[in-house]
Design a protein around this motif. Structure first.
Motif, PDB file in Angstrom:
ATOM      1  N   ILE A  89       0.906  -1.354   0.073  1.00 29.44           N
ATOM      2  CA  ILE A  89      -0.132  -0.116  -0.018  1.00 29.44           C
ATOM      3  C   ILE A  89       0.964   1.305  -0.017  1.00 29.44           C
ATOM      4  N   VAL A  90       0.673   1.905  -0.988  1.00 29.59           N
ATOM      5  CA  VAL A  90       1.588   3.329  -1.088  1.00 29.59           C
ATOM      6  C   VAL A  90       0.751   4.483  -1.074  1.00 29.59           C
ATOM      7  N   CYS A  91       1.256   5.493  -0.670  1.00 29.35           N
ATOM      8  CA  CYS A  91       0.344   6.733  -0.644  1.00 29.35           C
ATOM      9  C   CYS A  91       1.062   8.048  -0.966  1.00 29.35           C
ATOM     10  N   ASP A  92       0.736   8.904  -2.058  1.00 27.09           N
ATOM     11  CA  ASP A  92       0.927   9.981  -2.577  1.00 27.09           C
ATOM     12  C   ASP A  92       2.453   9.726  -3.169  1.00 27.09           C
ATOM     13  N   GLY A  93       3.443  10.737  -2.883  1.00 26.24           N
ATOM     14  CA  GLY A  93       4.790  10.451  -3.330  1.00 26.24           C
ATOM     15  C   GLY A  93       4.774   9.852  -4.676  1.00 26.24           C
TER      16      GLY A  93
END
Length: 367
Positions: A89-93
């Motif tokens: 799960i990745v967020c933004d960036g």
């Protein structure tokens, strides 16, 4: 089964920390590994890499930090593969995480990749839509219009509500703490480069309005990287300017007017009904490229949602002491931020937020 979560920026760190807690609440009991900052480190996730080291901004900031970024990138990539994490799960960036997703797929990663707050492909770098379709199993955008854009371009996306609306409703200080109409809150951003560019101007403004009899307070957000927080506090102490180390959202609820760096905080100001002046400065080269490559009318998300400049935007060369003071005077004199048109635009923007527990919704879609 294990999950790897990744947040490379302060606002993303907040979203991921809340998501980790919600994953536990909906019954996920296996390991959660993380690249994260201050808030993620306060959860029960096992920290693989400190995300504070990736909080850079601007073309030259990134260039100078590139060796460190590449080292962290490879560390995270190898960890996910070697530990057989079943969900990432990745967020933004966007730059870091889009490359990470692509590299994982090239290495044969078959697990699920979920993108919370995916790239702003609606604004620029639209070619990233192709990479989202190819490498990302599910996008969980923050705003309804982003969700609709992704669906229109055949990217799998789910949306229920904007997460900070829920948190605004939870904010106890909203009804208990007020600094009154005579206090201006200054929120100078979350990244070191951003703060260093804005702080001298904001301090000049603060001294000027203090001399006129107004009060000021600066936000030193709890999610700041340790070195950035120390730099900001030292500067404010040296200039005899008061600051608050709690949530910046608390200040927005407590004040009627604020001067804020462009970003997530513009929507927080909208939720708090705090009239705000949006300021932003990046390097001259980066600013020139942005004007060419980002064909959007507004930069502050509050203004994008309203499709109107409800909060004045002072960007690049327009971000000066004189212009900020002029906008503050316009607010104090009743020329801006008070009439029925302004209130109608606020309501229009807020209608797009949806309702419900966003973090629990995300967690339920992930497990």
């Amino acid at each position: 089964m294990s999950i790897f979560v990744s947040a490379t920026e302060s606002s993303a760190d907040h979203y991921i920390a809340r998501l980790v807690k919600s994953l536990r609440e909906v019954g996920y009991t296996d390991k959660i590994f993380a690249l994260g900052g201050v808030e993620v480190r306060q959860t029960d996730a096992e920290i693989v890499q400190n995300g504070d080291e990736l909080q850079v901004m601007g073309l030259f900031d990134v260039v100078f930090a590139l060796p460190k970024i590449l080292k962290i990138f490879n560390k995270v990539l190898n960890f996910i593969l070697e530990n057989n994490c079943t969900t990432v799960i990745v967020c933004d960036g966007a730059t870091f995480h889009m490359k990470l997703a692509k590299a994982l797929r090239k290495k044969g990663y078959k697990g699920r990749i979920v993108y919370v707050s995916p790239p702003t492909v609606w604004a620029w770098k639209r070619w990233r839509v192709r990479d989202l379709r190819k490498n990302i199993d599910l996008c969980l955008p923050l705003f309804r219009f982003e969700h609709e854009f992704l669906l229109k371009h055949n990217v799998k996306s789910l949306w229920q509500s904007y997460p900070l609306k829920q948190e605004a409703q939870e904010n106890i200080l909203a009804s208990k703490w007020s600094l009154g109409t005579d206090t201006v809150a200054f929120l100078p951003g979350s990244r070191r480069g951003e703060i260093k560019r804005l702080l001298p101007i904001l301090q000049d403004v603060a001294h000027d309005i203090t001399a006129r009899g107004h009060h000021v307070i600066f936000s030193v957000a709890p999610g700041l990287a340790k070195d950035t927080k120390r730099l900001l506090k030292e500067e404010l102490k040296n200039n005899n300017l008061p600051y608050y180390e709690g949530s910046g959202q608390d200040l927005l609820y407590a004040c009627d007017v604020a001067v804020i760096a462009s970003g997530t905080v513009t929507v927080q100001a909208l939720l708090a009904n705090c009239y705000s002046i949006i300021v932003y400065r990046i390097s001259n080269i980066a600013g020139y490229l942005a004007r060419i490559l980002i064909p959007i009318r507004f930069f502050g998300m509050a203004n994008i949602l309203a499709n109107n400049e409800i909060f004045p935007e002072l960007l690049q060369e327009h971000c000066t002491k004189e212009n900020i003071l002029h906008e503050l005077e316009a607010y104090w004199n009743g020329q801006k931020g008070h009439d029925e048109t302004y209130q109608a635009l606020l309501s229009k923007a807020k209608e797009s937020f949806g309702s419900g527990d966003t973090y629990r919704f995300w967690a339920s879609q992930i497990i």
